[in-house]
Design an enzyme around this catalytic site. Structure first.
Site, short mmCIF file in Angstrom:
data_model
loop_
_atom_site.label_atom_id
_atom_site.label_comp_id
_atom_site.label_asym_id
_atom_site.label_seq_id
_atom_site.Cartn_x
_atom_site.Cartn_y
_atom_site.Cartn_z
N TYR A 112 10.38 -36.62 -14.71
CA TYR A 112 8.96 -36.29 -14.83
C TYR A 112 8.29 -36.22 -13.46
O TYR A 112 8.82 -36.74 -12.48
CB TYR A 112 8.22 -37.32 -15.70
CG TYR A 112 8.10 -38.69 -15.08
CD1 TYR A 112 7.04 -39.00 -14.22
CD2 TYR A 112 9.03 -39.69 -15.35
CE1 TYR A 112 6.93 -40.26 -13.64
CE2 TYR A 112 8.92 -40.95 -14.78
CZ TYR A 112 7.88 -41.23 -13.92
OH TYR A 112 7.77 -42.46 -13.34
N ARG A 159 -3.28 -1.47 -6.61
CA ARG A 159 -2.42 -2.66 -6.54
C ARG A 159 -2.80 -3.60 -7.68
O ARG A 159 -3.88 -3.46 -8.26
CB ARG A 159 -2.59 -3.37 -5.20
CG ARG A 159 -4.00 -3.87 -5.00
CD ARG A 159 -4.17 -4.58 -3.67
NE ARG A 159 -5.57 -4.85 -3.44
CZ ARG A 159 -6.15 -4.89 -2.24
NH1 ARG A 159 -5.44 -4.70 -1.16
NH2 ARG A 159 -7.43 -5.16 -2.12
N GLY A 172 -8.39 -7.78 4.12
CA GLY A 172 -9.20 -7.85 5.32
C GLY A 172 -8.49 -8.41 6.53
O GLY A 172 -9.11 -8.74 7.54
N SER A 218 10.55 -44.22 -9.05
CA SER A 218 9.46 -43.25 -8.96
C SER A 218 9.22 -43.00 -7.48
O SER A 218 8.91 -43.93 -6.74
CB SER A 218 8.21 -43.79 -9.64
OG SER A 218 7.15 -42.88 -9.46
N LYS A 243 0.83 -1.20 0.00
CA LYS A 243 0.00 0.00 0.00
C LYS A 243 0.87 1.25 0.00
O LYS A 243 0.65 2.18 -0.78
CB LYS A 243 -0.91 -0.03 1.23
CG LYS A 243 -2.15 0.79 1.09
CD LYS A 243 -3.03 0.65 2.33
CE LYS A 243 -3.83 -0.64 2.31
NZ LYS A 243 -4.40 -0.96 3.63
N ARG A 258 -3.37 3.06 8.40
CA ARG A 258 -3.64 1.90 7.55
C ARG A 258 -2.46 0.94 7.57
O ARG A 258 -1.33 1.35 7.42
CB ARG A 258 -3.88 2.35 6.10
CG ARG A 258 -4.69 3.60 5.97
CD ARG A 258 -4.68 4.12 4.55
NE ARG A 258 -5.35 3.22 3.60
CZ ARG A 258 -5.37 3.44 2.29
NH1 ARG A 258 -4.75 4.50 1.78
NH2 ARG A 258 -5.97 2.60 1.51
N MET A 267 -5.91 -6.96 8.38
CA MET A 267 -5.63 -6.00 9.43
C MET A 267 -6.44 -4.75 9.17
O MET A 267 -6.41 -4.21 8.08
CB MET A 267 -4.13 -5.69 9.47
CG MET A 267 -3.36 -6.87 10.02
SD MET A 267 -1.60 -6.70 9.86
CE MET A 267 -1.38 -6.94 8.12
N HIS A 303 -12.77 -27.81 8.28
CA HIS A 303 -13.21 -29.13 7.82
C HIS A 303 -13.86 -29.03 6.44
O HIS A 303 -13.53 -29.77 5.52
CB HIS A 303 -14.18 -29.72 8.84
CG HIS A 303 -14.76 -31.04 8.44
ND1 HIS A 303 -16.00 -31.15 7.83
CD2 HIS A 303 -14.26 -32.29 8.51
CE1 HIS A 303 -16.24 -32.43 7.58
NE2 HIS A 303 -15.20 -33.14 7.97
N CYS A 308 5.42 -39.80 -8.12
CA CYS A 308 4.01 -40.05 -8.38
C CYS A 308 3.13 -39.82 -7.16
O CYS A 308 2.03 -40.29 -7.10
CB CYS A 308 3.81 -41.46 -8.92
SG CYS A 308 4.32 -42.74 -7.76
P1 ADP Z 1 -7.64 -2.48 3.25
O1 ADP Z 1 -6.22 -2.85 3.21
O2 ADP Z 1 -8.47 -3.40 4.06
O3 ADP Z 1 -8.18 -2.19 1.89
P2 ADP Z 1 -7.41 0.36 3.62
O4 ADP Z 1 -6.29 0.86 4.42
O5 ADP Z 1 -7.27 0.45 2.15
O6 ADP Z 1 -7.72 -1.12 4.07
O7 ADP Z 1 -8.65 1.19 4.11
C1 ADP Z 1 -9.95 0.79 4.34
C2 ADP Z 1 -10.91 1.81 3.79
O8 ADP Z 1 -10.66 3.10 4.31
C3 ADP Z 1 -10.81 1.92 2.30
O9 ADP Z 1 -12.09 2.04 1.75
C4 ADP Z 1 -10.05 3.21 2.09
O10 ADP Z 1 -10.36 3.79 0.87
C5 ADP Z 1 -10.48 4.05 3.28
N1 ADP Z 1 -9.45 5.03 3.66
C6 ADP Z 1 -8.22 4.75 4.09
N2 ADP Z 1 -7.50 5.86 4.30
C7 ADP Z 1 -8.32 6.89 4.00
C8 ADP Z 1 -8.16 8.34 3.99
N3 ADP Z 1 -7.01 8.91 4.34
N4 ADP Z 1 -9.20 9.07 3.62
C9 ADP Z 1 -10.36 8.48 3.26
N5 ADP Z 1 -10.59 7.15 3.24
C10 ADP Z 1 -9.58 6.37 3.61
MG MG Z 2 -7.82 -0.91 0.71
#
Ligand code: ADP
Ligand code: MG
Ligand code: MG
Length: 966
Positions: free
Chosen positions: A934, A356, A121, A847, A43, A112, A123, A476, A914
């Protein structure tokens, strides 16, 4: 002394302080750049790169991953990190003309996380940091929008409470939902400023109750606490298991991004959204995404409100839309890959928040790679690395047809097992069996559970797909369905499964038994209603085109494991260059054969005593009856009789097995076929000892119906009617008892069977060569390779090899035609690997049976390892399931050593593998490096193995390190 060391320490301090911990971005330029993913995380590197490119990115700074690694080591943040952070914060304050959380125009930031590899999702982000009881007033005044200010503050308390203070999300949700209920509204946006202020009061009480202190009012303290929480979150269970599954190094650490807040929730001229530059499900070149007006952060993906398709933005704000299109197109060109981006519009001004390389399905990966080559963005060589070998599996499973329907995604869980499934909801395994299991009125069902357990197996077996609301990629449900090749979405946390009420609730909708849903196990989507599915196509023209680019790099052959002609045909269609393992025992499970197989194992001597006695008398020149014999002689005759019984049964099996071999040879015309002689412990073909004991004990109490069922169950053991049961079962139990072993996997199996009962090997070899000769006469090119299992010593190999060669010659003589063949062995005991140079004297090929080799090297029972494995993985004692990905460090050494030693004796030794590992990309790469000829894997993994082998060789030639989309 102490005074003398002091200056030295200071010197060290100042030396260490040269580490740059904090990287600023803003005002059109950044300290870092897009290449610095190791340091800045994905990021942070993206934000720096976009800033340098002059794109509208809110300014801020990135605290680099080294600070996280230090935090992991020492549990604190060093003074130097603090100093550099304060410096960067001061620079940000100066740039924006604001002060963090203070004054009339308070500076607010987001905190962030961002590691080198995106961990979706894993962290959580904290928004609106810097707000407190005072600055919220300032924000209200400044924006002239008290509702917005209150909404931002309550979000901060909620996110901070959850991420930093470890308070359950539900504690806040309860407060919020209660308020909505009280106001009788459905949407967050319907709550007024006053409502939200009341929510804040309640939220603060939640914080106080859970942490015994007030929500921190000091903005800098908020920042420090948030930063450290992000560092700690690297070590939470979710993140750890994600890294484990995706093979990401635990020591990388995460960076922390502190960024000036922009607001999508300022009103109807603001909004926020996410998107992809191409369709990540299908690969189609189209602008793809969703947005919401008057919303912030995760609102778009959380399902609280239904987002709008990104093309709609064109109508609402054409200029912003055009700018976004332009920017994202540039980003894609710049990164030469499909981008996944986030943006926010504040008062009609566009800000880019993230970009990304986008995750995509296998289908999309192949399509996008081809498009990008055609567009001149990447070369064909680069394209080869744009597809993960495992993703090719997507071409072999059904997909959802999304063309003509409106797709309403109810929730997104983990893509636990790929493919598509459409069916009616059932909530129990019994119901699944009832609805889907019987007769002509079969209904496709989706088994929906909070979590599955081993008791659900029958239901899972008949269901089209499985959906769970809890559990991860190794739950599971996930593990079992992957084994079954069945579609599964696991851990869809937004769904509530009420098994008592037989209801599934999601997004404010309730679904009952019988309602239709569609699952996409490739993306994890749960979709409302009944979609059509598209059957898999291994000859997809785009797939073929892609493979035509990767194949020239490949040097190692790929074969398939196939036991029956049908699988061999399939494997060949997927590009298998031979059969690496044809397991003869699987041929015996067929309707007609199993009876003879059981006869062979039971070897009931009674019928054959006269013949054996005749033989005995002839040899000894005697004429005695059985009763007159000494006990020792009696057992000798009995043994001979048993052998005769075995031979009689084998004689029945021979033609059937010969037909099977002929079928496989025909399917593989011109390609080698490795056939393994009988391997499993014999008891696997017999009824379970415990079952027999129970049936015998309860026989007199069974009803007429139950007895009938028993007759059916034991009909292959000489039970023809109810009357036979009492007589037939006890001797059957006696034989089962005789065969019973404490450790059957280490018992009477593999070449040990062929050595103790040579007639078994003889018969099998005869069937192989009769089939081979017959096929040759019909003009089919046959290349049989006879493989002896479980060898540990040279003499075992010599013993079985001699039988193979003798019988082959016999058949050639009888039939007047020769075929070329080889005799070799599996290397699956550690001892065989150690004395491979010896064994190679007799074996023309090796094998590696890496399943058994792993089992015996670790001393793990493959069938029971799941009792231990989850703990081992969670504790980090093992990084991966060694039965899924080869343990290169240990088992791999044996593979390497045996290959070297074997080739020392026999330089032309052909070496393959195998086991299950033959279709697992990291293992395939290892086998390539080790110089194997192989790999052989299940037909459905052949494409994956081909690409993995091609990438391994291409990486070497092109001197690139992986380079694929992570
Ligand atoms: P993830 O890695 O889970 O995508 P992000 O760090 O990208 O988490 O942020 C989660 C949400 O918060 C995203 O929708 C992002 O656009 C928003 N966000 C993060 N930083 C800012 C900021 N400085 N201003 C406005 N929205 C933000
Ligand atoms: Mg994000
Ligand atoms: Mg084995």
């Amino acid at each position: 002394m102490a005074t003398m060391t002091l200056p030295e320490t200071e010197a060290q301090e100042s030396k260490r302080s040269t580490t740059k911990y904090v990287y600023f971005f803003g005002g059109g330029k950044a300290d870092g750049n897009g290449k610095m993913k190791d340091v800045l995380g994905g990021k942070g590197a993206g934000l720096a790169e976009m800033t340098n490119a002059g794109l509208p990115v809110p300014p801020g700074f990135t605290i680099q991953t080294e600070a996280c690694r230090e935090y992991m080591r020492t549990a604190t943040t060093s003074k130097e990190v603090e100093r550099q952070m304060d410096e960067a914060l001061a620079a940000l304050e100066a740039l924006q003309g604001q002060k963090l959380g203070t004054g009339e125009n308070p500076l607010l930031v987001s905190v962030r996380s961002g590691a080198k590899f995106s961990m979706p999702g894993m962290m959580d982000t904290i928004l609106n940091l810097g707000l407190n009881d005072k600055s919220v007033e300032a924000l209200a005044k400044r924006s002239n929008n008290p509702r917005f200010a209150a909404d931002s503050y309550r979000r901060l308390i909620q996110m901070f409470g959850n991420v930093v203070l470890d308070i359950e999300k539900s504690a806040f949700d309860e407060v919020f939902d209660a308020k909505k209920k009280q106001r009788k509204t459905k949407f967050d946006t319907d709550l007024t400023a006053k409502d939200l202020q009341e929510v804040i009061v309640e939220y603060k009480k939640v914080v106080k109750k859970h942490t015994k202190r007030d929500f921190p009012q000091d903005p800098r303290e908020q920042l420090v606490m948030a930063r450290d929480a992000v560092f700690r979150s690297w070590q939470n269970d979710r993140a750890k298991s994600y890294r484990r599954i995706n093979n990401i190094d635990d020591l990388l650490g995460t960076a922390v991004n502190v960024q000036w807040m922009v607001y999508g929730n300022l009103g109807e001229t603001s909004g926020t959204g996410v998107g992809f530059t191409r369709n990540p499900a299908t690969g189609t070149k189209e602008f793809y995404g969703e947005f919401l007006m008057n919303a912030q952060g995760e609102d778009v993906v959380s399902g609280v409100r239904t987002p709008v398709h990104i093309l709609e933005l064109h109508k609402i704000m054409p200029d912003v839309y055009d700018q976004l299109r332009d920017i994202t197109t540039r980003l894609e060109k710049h990164y030469k890959d499909m981008q996944d981006f986030e943006f926010t519009i504040q008062d009609e001004k566009l800000y880019m928040l993230q970009t990304r390389n986008g995750k995509r399905t296998g289908l999309a990966a192949v399509r996008v790679a081809i498009q990008m080559v055609e567009e001149g963005l990447i070369t064909k060589e680069e394209a080869v690395f744009r597809v993960e070998p495992n993703q090719l599996y997507d071409f072999l499973v059904p997909r959802l047809d999304e063309k003509k329907t409106v797709v309403e995604v109810l929730a997104t869980g983990l893509p636990a097992s790929p493919g598509a499934a459409v069916g009616q909801i059932v909530f129990t395994a019994d119901e699944a069996v009832k609805k889907a299991g019987h007769g002509a009125k079969k209904n496709p069902v989706i088994l929906v559970r909070a979590e599955t357990t081993p008791e659900d197996i029958d239901g899972m077996e008949v269901a089209k797909g499985i959906l769970t609301s809890r559990g991860g990629m190794t739950s599971h449900a996930a593990v079992v369905t992957r084994g079954m090749g069945k579609c599964c979405v696991a851990g869809a946390g937004d769904i509530t499964v009420d098994e008592k009420k037989r209801e599934m609730r999601v997004k404010g909708q309730t679904f009952q038994e019988g309602d239709w849903i569609s699952l996409d196990g490739t993306t994890g989507r749960v979709i409302k209603g009944k979609l059509n599915t598209i059957p898999p196509k291994a000859d997809d023209p785009e797939l073929l085109q892609f493979m035509s680019w990767s194949e020239p790099f490949r040097k190692m052959k790929v074969r398939a494991n196939a036991d029956v002609p049908r699988d061999a045909v399939q494997a060949r269609a997927f590009g298998a260059e031979g059969i690496g393992l044809c397991r003869t025992e699987h041929m015996f499970f067929g309707e007609k054969k199993i009876k003879h197989m059981r006869d062979m194992i039971l070897a009931r001597e009674e019928k054959y005593i006269p013949a054996a006695l005749l033989e005995y008398n002839k040899e000894k020149g005697a004429r005695v009856s059985f009763k007159e014999l000494e006990p020792a002689a009696q057992s000798e005759v009995k043994e001979r009789a048993q052998k005769l019984a075995r031979l009689a049964a084998l004689k029945q099996l021979l033609p059937l097995q010969r037909d099977d071999f002929a079928g496989v040879f025909k399917a593989m015309d011109g390609l080698p076929v490795t056939i393994r002689t009988l391997d499993p412990p014999l008891h696997e073909f017999l009824p379970r000892r415990e079952d027999l004991m129970v049936d015998i004990a309860l026989l007199s109490r069974y009803s007429a119906k139950q007895k009938k069922e028993l007759v059916a169950k034991y009909k292959d053991y000489g039970v023809k009617g109810v009357g036979d049961l009492k007589k037939a079962l006890p001797p059957l139990l006696a034989r089962v008892e005789q065969l019973h072993e404490f450790n059957p996997m280490l018992g009477h199996r593999g070449c040990r069977l062929g050595i103790t009962y040579p007639e078994i090997t003889e018969t099998q070899v005869r069937a192989i060569f009769e089939a081979a000769v017959d096929c040759t006469k019909k003009g089919i090119k046959v290349l049989p390779e006879v493989m002896i299992p479980l060898v540990a010593t040279l003499k075992e190999m010599a013993n079985q090899g001699a039988i193979v060669r003798r019988v082959a010659e016999e058949v050639f003589k009888e039939k007047g035609t020769k075929v070329e063949y080889m005799v070799g062995t599996m290397i699956e005991t550690p001892r065989a690997a150690l004395v491979a140079d010896e064994i190679a004297k007799e074996a023309e090929f090796f094998s590696f049976g890496t399943n058994d080799l792993t089992q015996m090297t670790f001393g793990f029972s493959r069938d029971d390892v799941n009792k231990v494995l989850p703990t081992y993985l969670a504790e980090g004692i093992l990084k991966q399931d060694p039965f899924a990905a080869l343990d290169q460090e240990g088992v791999g050494q044996l593979v390497k050593m045996a290959t070297e030693r074997g080739r020392k004796t026999r330089p032309t030794l052909k070496v393959g593998i195998c086991g299950e590992h033959g279709g697992e990309p990291s293992s395939v790469e290892f086998f390539y490096r080790t110089g194997l000829n192989y790999v052989s894997c299940s037909p459905f993994r052949v494409l994956t193995a081909r690409l993995a082998a091609a990438q391994a060789a291409a990486a070497e030639t092109l001197k690139v390190e992986g380079g694929r989309t992570k």
